[in-house]
Design an enzyme around this catalytic site. Sequence first.
Site: not given
Lengths: 214, 214, 214, 214, 214, 214
Positions: E99, E142
């Site tokens: 990611s 996140k």
Amino acid sequence: GEIFDKEIYQDNSIAGVVTGLAWTSVGGEILFVEASLSKGKGKLTLSGQLGEVMKESAVTALSYLKSKAEKMGVDYRIFDNYDLHVHVPAGAVPKDGPSAGITMLTAMASIFTQRKVKSKVAMTGEITLRGKVMPVGGIKEKILAAKRAGIKEIILCEKNKRDIEEIDEEYIKGVTFHFVDKVEEVLDIALLKSKVEEPMIFTFPKENREEASN
Amino acid sequence: GEIFDKEIYQDNSIAGVVTGLAWTSVGGEILFVEASLSKGKGKLTLSGQLGEVMKESAVTALSYLKSKAEKMGVDYRIFDNYDLHVHVPAGAVPKDGPSAGITMLTAMASIFTQRKVKSKVAMTGEITLRGKVMPVGGIKEKILAAKRAGIKEIILCEKNKRDIEEIDEEYIKGVTFHFVDKVEEVLDIALLKSKVEEPMIFTFPKENREEASN
Amino acid sequence: GEIFDKEIYQDNSIAGVVTGLAWTSVGGEILFVEASLSKGKGKLTLSGQLGEVMKESAVTALSYLKSKAEKMGVDYRIFDNYDLHVHVPAGAVPKDGPSAGITMLTAMASIFTQRKVKSKVAMTGEITLRGKVMPVGGIKEKILAAKRAGIKEIILCEKNKRDIEEIDEEYIKGVTFHFVDKVEEVLDIALLKSKVEEPMIFTFPKENREEASN
Amino acid sequence: GEIFDKEIYQDNSIAGVVTGLAWTSVGGEILFVEASLSKGKGKLTLSGQLGEVMKESAVTALSYLKSKAEKMGVDYRIFDNYDLHVHVPAGAVPKDGPSAGITMLTAMASIFTQRKVKSKVAMTGEITLRGKVMPVGGIKEKILAAKRAGIKEIILCEKNKRDIEEIDEEYIKGVTFHFVDKVEEVLDIALLKSKVEEPMIFTFPKENREEASN
Amino acid sequence: GEIFDKEIYQDNSIAGVVTGLAWTSVGGEILFVEASLSKGKGKLTLSGQLGEVMKESAVTALSYLKSKAEKMGVDYRIFDNYDLHVHVPAGAVPKDGPSAGITMLTAMASIFTQRKVKSKVAMTGEITLRGKVMPVGGIKEKILAAKRAGIKEIILCEKNKRDIEEIDEEYIKGVTFHFVDKVEEVLDIALLKSKVEEPMIFTFPKENREEASN
Amino acid sequence: GEIFDKEIYQDNSIAGVVTGLAWTSVGGEILFVEASLSKGKGKLTLSGQLGEVMKESAVTALSYLKSKAEKMGVDYRIFDNYDLHVHVPAGAVPKDGPSAGITMLTAMASIFTQRKVKSKVAMTGEITLRGKVMPVGGIKEKILAAKRAGIKEIILCEKNKRDIEEIDEEYIKGVTFHFVDKVEEVLDIALLKSKVEEPMIFTFPKENREEASN
Ligand SMILES: [Ca+2]
Ligand SMILES: [Ca+2]
Ligand SMILES: [Ca+2]
Ligand SMILES: [Ca+2]
Ligand SMILES: [Ca+2]
Ligand SMILES: [Ca+2]
Ligand SMILES: [Ca+2]
Ligand SMILES: [Ca+2]
Ligand SMILES: [Ca+2]
Ligand SMILES: [Ca+2]
Ligand SMILES: [Ca+2]
Ligand SMILES: [Ca+2]
């Protein structure tokens, strides 16, 4: 056995493909050793999930060839200016052992000389660095697999002769056996004098090596 | 023992093949150390399923030879312009230990000088970097294997003399023993003065190394 | 202890061999550090089944020497144009720990300067990159082993003095101890001013390094 | 703790030695980071049984230095023409963690600039590639160890200030703390303007790099 | 979470620092990817205890950049004549997963172009070699971490849009989302047109590459 | 299956992206093989968590291509003067097996020739070094996945024909199958004659290779 390609390879128009014999838990099999050259710097690539012993066989075969280059009519500069790749399908099947030694050597000799490989020939045997052929195991199963695949000539170490003598004759009818002690004999039998059609033309950069007596 | 080649190697027409003595779980054996050179850049290749200690023996033997090149009449440029391969058949048998040190050194010395190796000689002993020969184990079993194989002369470390004294005399009748302390003595015994027939002719590129006093 | 060579090394005609002291599970031992140089490109080879810490000691010793080359009268070009091999017999015995640091440094200093090593001297101590000598363990056992082997002078770290004071005097009669803090002191004691007979003559290719002020 | 050298290092006549602070299972310790340069090709050697994280700290410190070379007055050619060795005694003690980052950076900065390191200064803190100083653990134990060793000034990350505030004042009497956010601040405090006596004189081969606008 | 630096990075005066988003067992975190260049030979160094997948992301990002160099106005010679280091603090925290792909790419693009990174922007997304952005996990955690840290704009893969739609609106008030499919869009958003103050001036040796039509 | 990108790739404006078929524990999937070139020295980079067998497939595909460069109209100098990167998304999913062989080969052939890849084509099959296509497993699941993704043409080994015959016809309506034996057939089907828009222009340094007959 399902894992290897069971069709005999008859098309010897390509240099560098030689039929070997493998011995697996489910019996004998034929296998192919494929060698190819491409412009490079003398790198050796081995693929086909080869184990340590089989990789060392390939390296030993190459050292033998290099030390006999002149005798075999191989321009030494090929070793420095081309990369050699040796692959043994099937790519997912782990393979090991020394018995592909003479098969690897013959495939390399064919690709470096661009000479044709005799068709319907298979072989199994360990090589040493000085060019000796040593006996290997699983001979009976290997012979039967070769016969089933249509192989007509088989090259073995002289010391494997006794293994043949134990096989019932009817199983090996029509197969010619060559028992050898030395690598030179293998190449005499398996490599034809003629080059493949459209052989590779090797090219080299300028070299500055000088002669020196010793 | 089935694993090693039991035939004595008598054909000393090739440089670089020397008979050693191994000690396995099933007794003593003779083994061969094969060295070959091919044009290259000074790479050392070791094969035959050698363990770490045995590989270090080979590296130590080579460093010793390099440091004595001039005395032995070896053109130093060979080390930079040729690749050395040392192979110990049988290729599938793992081997380790320091006792092949002097055998490796002798094989290397023969290939670099192209001198013949005396026939029917076998040897076992560790080497150190300064050229000392050190004692090794399994002497009795190794001697018996050498005798069975037809070996006539055996080179051992002086400190292994006591191991010989414990062997019943009739088992070693007809075998000459050489007890040595230094690598120079090994080479004096095992290498003939004459070169092999058709020795390699070494060739080199131009070099630009200059002399400098120190 | 059977594993190491117990004879004192008296022949200091060869550069690069220095006596160290090891501490094993069965007591103290003397060991030898052997250094040799051969023409090359500055490669360092370590052998003798050395563990990670001992290998780092060798690398640290070499860096120290390089940074002091000029002071020691070593032509810097040797580091680039010769390969260094350090071997510690016996080849099959695993060895580790930092206590051979000063022994390795002294062996390297001798081979690079071609100066003789003082005979009947042994040493044990860690080195650091800035040239400090640090204390190590097993002093009592090491001293007794050195005494048995006929060693007359022993070099130790100043901080190991207390370990000596605990040893019964009669065991160390006739042995001179040198307690040091710095690597320079080790070399002052262990290296003689004179070169070995027939010292190596170092030769170099042309170099194009230029001076630049900083 | 017995494992590290507990004496404060006061002799700042040598470049490249800086005092750090370690935190072990038995409390805090001072440790030394030693850097040295020798002619070479830009190789980085790390020794002292450093773990992966600590090795990455060293590599990060070196990249930071290289990217700031011009600002720090370091001739860029040193990075290409010299080898850097960083050693952390004691050689047998495994060490890891990021807290030696600023210590390593300071040791490297000193050896590349040949500037003296301020004496009686110790430090602990992680660095990042952009030159940020990050907090680390074990502050209390490290401070007490530094105090016992005679350290007079300690450099810490600003974010470690709270850890200091929890220590009883009498334990830290006479120690000056520097709380920093950036690597530049560390170097301003720890590196003196003056070079060491007899600084290394760097020399270089001819270079053919050209300017190009971007 | 204590392990990562939670302060938003606002100082975009340095090229090569980009804010990413990590997802750990204890929730979301912001993290920084730091890139730096120094004169060298095109080596890539990765640090910060990156796992295999994360390292492959970095390598893929670099290959993408190289294949787009001309379009992005990057002089190709930088890739050959400078070394790239990518570090992800904190140095002791193992990190893995794909990611960070677009974060690494943006950091590299900034350092190679010396363009400023937009402040208060964070991003998460996998990249492929052809420049596609792929969705990643842990989006909710996140986003919340980014919000807490003061991030104002977040770049995500178009396919992660549905993950945002599941977050309660009040938690994301004041944050702008950019949903992208291609790497070009990421760079359009995150890189400013202006260069950093005092950008690196790249210099190169003479080159002898010639044009050839294909 | 969630792990791979399920959208068919229709944009063949970029060279080097080819659709393959994977067989995972949860059924069949389409996957993409992405190849890119950048100026370099002939390095091959593989990413996407590829296992040993899959990496060997890539290496074998590249050797095959090199040995056929002239026939395919590829300037041999590209292999020496550009780096090849092959990536298989998704980056975090481990992948292995030989069945991507022909997909990798086609991706490489496209990037080296800059020829467009036919759209809506997928393929699965092992390659050997001499250009043979070998059968692979999981055909039924792979076909169904391809169909779901909108693939219109599928390339398989001749020997996989029997696997197709066992699939209910309605599931494969509208899909054209190509059964092949040789790599040349794969490329004939999957690569268009036309180059991509804005193809890469390859440039090379001067070369000094000379012709030599053999
Ligand atoms: Ca494997
Ligand atoms: Ca076999
Ligand atoms: Ca092995
Ligand atoms: Ca032995
Ligand atoms: Ca070992
Ligand atoms: Ca010790
Ligand atoms: Ca370790
Ligand atoms: Ca720490
Ligand atoms: Ca790790
Ligand atoms: Ca992730
Ligand atoms: Ca992996
Ligand atoms: Ca498969």
